[in-house]
Design an enzyme around this catalytic site. Sequence first.
Site, mmCIF file in Angstrom:
data_model
loop_
_atom_site.group_PDB
_atom_site.id
_atom_site.type_symbol
_atom_site.label_atom_id
_atom_site.label_comp_id
_atom_site.label_asym_id
_atom_site.label_seq_id
_atom_site.Cartn_x
_atom_site.Cartn_y
_atom_site.Cartn_z
ATOM 1 N N CYS A 299 -23.713 32.882 -48.639
ATOM 2 C CA CYS A 299 -22.447 32.074 -48.201
ATOM 3 C C CYS A 299 -21.837 32.188 -47.284
ATOM 4 C CB CYS A 299 -21.391 32.536 -49.666
ATOM 5 S SG CYS A 299 -22.432 32.314 -51.315
ATOM 6 N N HIS B 239 -14.793 29.408 -48.231
ATOM 7 C CA HIS B 239 -16.019 29.185 -48.912
ATOM 8 C C HIS B 239 -15.642 28.932 -50.348
ATOM 9 C CE1 HIS B 239 -19.652 29.792 -51.141
ATOM 10 N NE2 HIS B 239 -19.256 31.187 -51.446
ATOM 11 N N ASN C 170 -20.432 26.272 -56.498
ATOM 12 C CA ASN C 170 -20.675 27.106 -55.220
ATOM 13 C C ASN C 170 -21.941 26.513 -54.678
ATOM 14 O OD1 ASN C 170 -21.182 29.153 -53.545
ATOM 15 N ND2 ASN C 170 -20.694 30.879 -55.048
#
Length: 311
Positions: free
Chosen positions: A103, A238, A268
């Site tokens: 990520c 994020h 996500n």
Amino acid sequence: MPERALTNYDLEKMMDTSDEWIYKRTGIKERHIAADNQVTSDLACEASKIALKRAGITADKLDMIIVGTCTPDMTLPATALHLQRKLGAGKSGCAAVDMNAACSGFLYSMSTANAYIKSGYAKTILVVGAELLTRIVNWDDRSTAVIFGDGAGAAILTQDSGSRGIMESELHADGDYAYLMIAPGNGTFRAPAGNYTKIHMEGHDTFKIAVRHLEDVSRSVLKKAGVRSEEINVVIPHQANVRIIEAVVKRLDIPIEKCVLTVDHHGNTAGASIPLALNEAVETGKISEGDMVLLNAFGAGITWGSMLVKW
Ligand code: UT7
């Protein structure tokens, strides 16, 4: 974003979950899911074409392509090579490489590009965050299957951006937590029988560590840049979980209204989440020239980082 949206209601029909649980625990309402014939470089290519067009340059003028991804098209060659070919820039011979920091992949890629530009090695670099996570999701594991989505975002970094650009950045990793979130896939790791090949995450522990590291690294970047948190105009975090984002900005004394939130409609998307949110902020006018933009990310590895950009 791929065209097809998968809503929480769709997931209710696939597993023992509910829209209420998913939204309350994560802030996600829907995520997008790539078509069967799409690969990560297809999404990367669409995003890159838009970025190149907006920057007013053609792909043959790039000195380097960096793709931040943990869901590459294949083990080799790198997704950046497939992207280079799809952009028609193969014969340009520009450097092309993937960065796998999960990520945090886009921030790792941006920081690397920034260092290459500052050193004079490159003038123009295409940086992409692209993921096709739904292909490595374990659909039998409701604690992770409801979270992830697919997508890609791209940015062009150039040498001649005047006083604008990346002011400060900081990256970290701690391999002692490697097993907090894993996806062995077709790597050389040999899982014991019955172990995982798709994504497995210790969500609760990840959550706690993420909040702590995101706060610390954001503070550190602000301190190094000599910028106070009240001077931040926009935060592009994020997009893992809205509760993580809320906890971090609260600790930093930044109002949540300054955050760009896309997790509700993107889920996500790992390395793609920051460039996707950045793009949405640009397209909706949430970012204006001269704004101080704080980015931060945390992901498998564990990896984390933050960046301060003068837009
Ligand atoms: O992207 C970078 C790295 N990743 C992250 O930063 C993610 C960090 N972690 C998280 O966002 C959260 O931990 C999750 C969203 C993954 C999970 O939320 P949580 O509040 O930590 O839930 P939990 O795993 O502690 O589970 C709580 C309960 C459990 O039931 P019991 O044992 O209390 O009866 C789970 O079985 O919720 C249950 N549960 C679900 N229920 C309905 C877990 N997943 C689901 C689901 N639907 N999809």
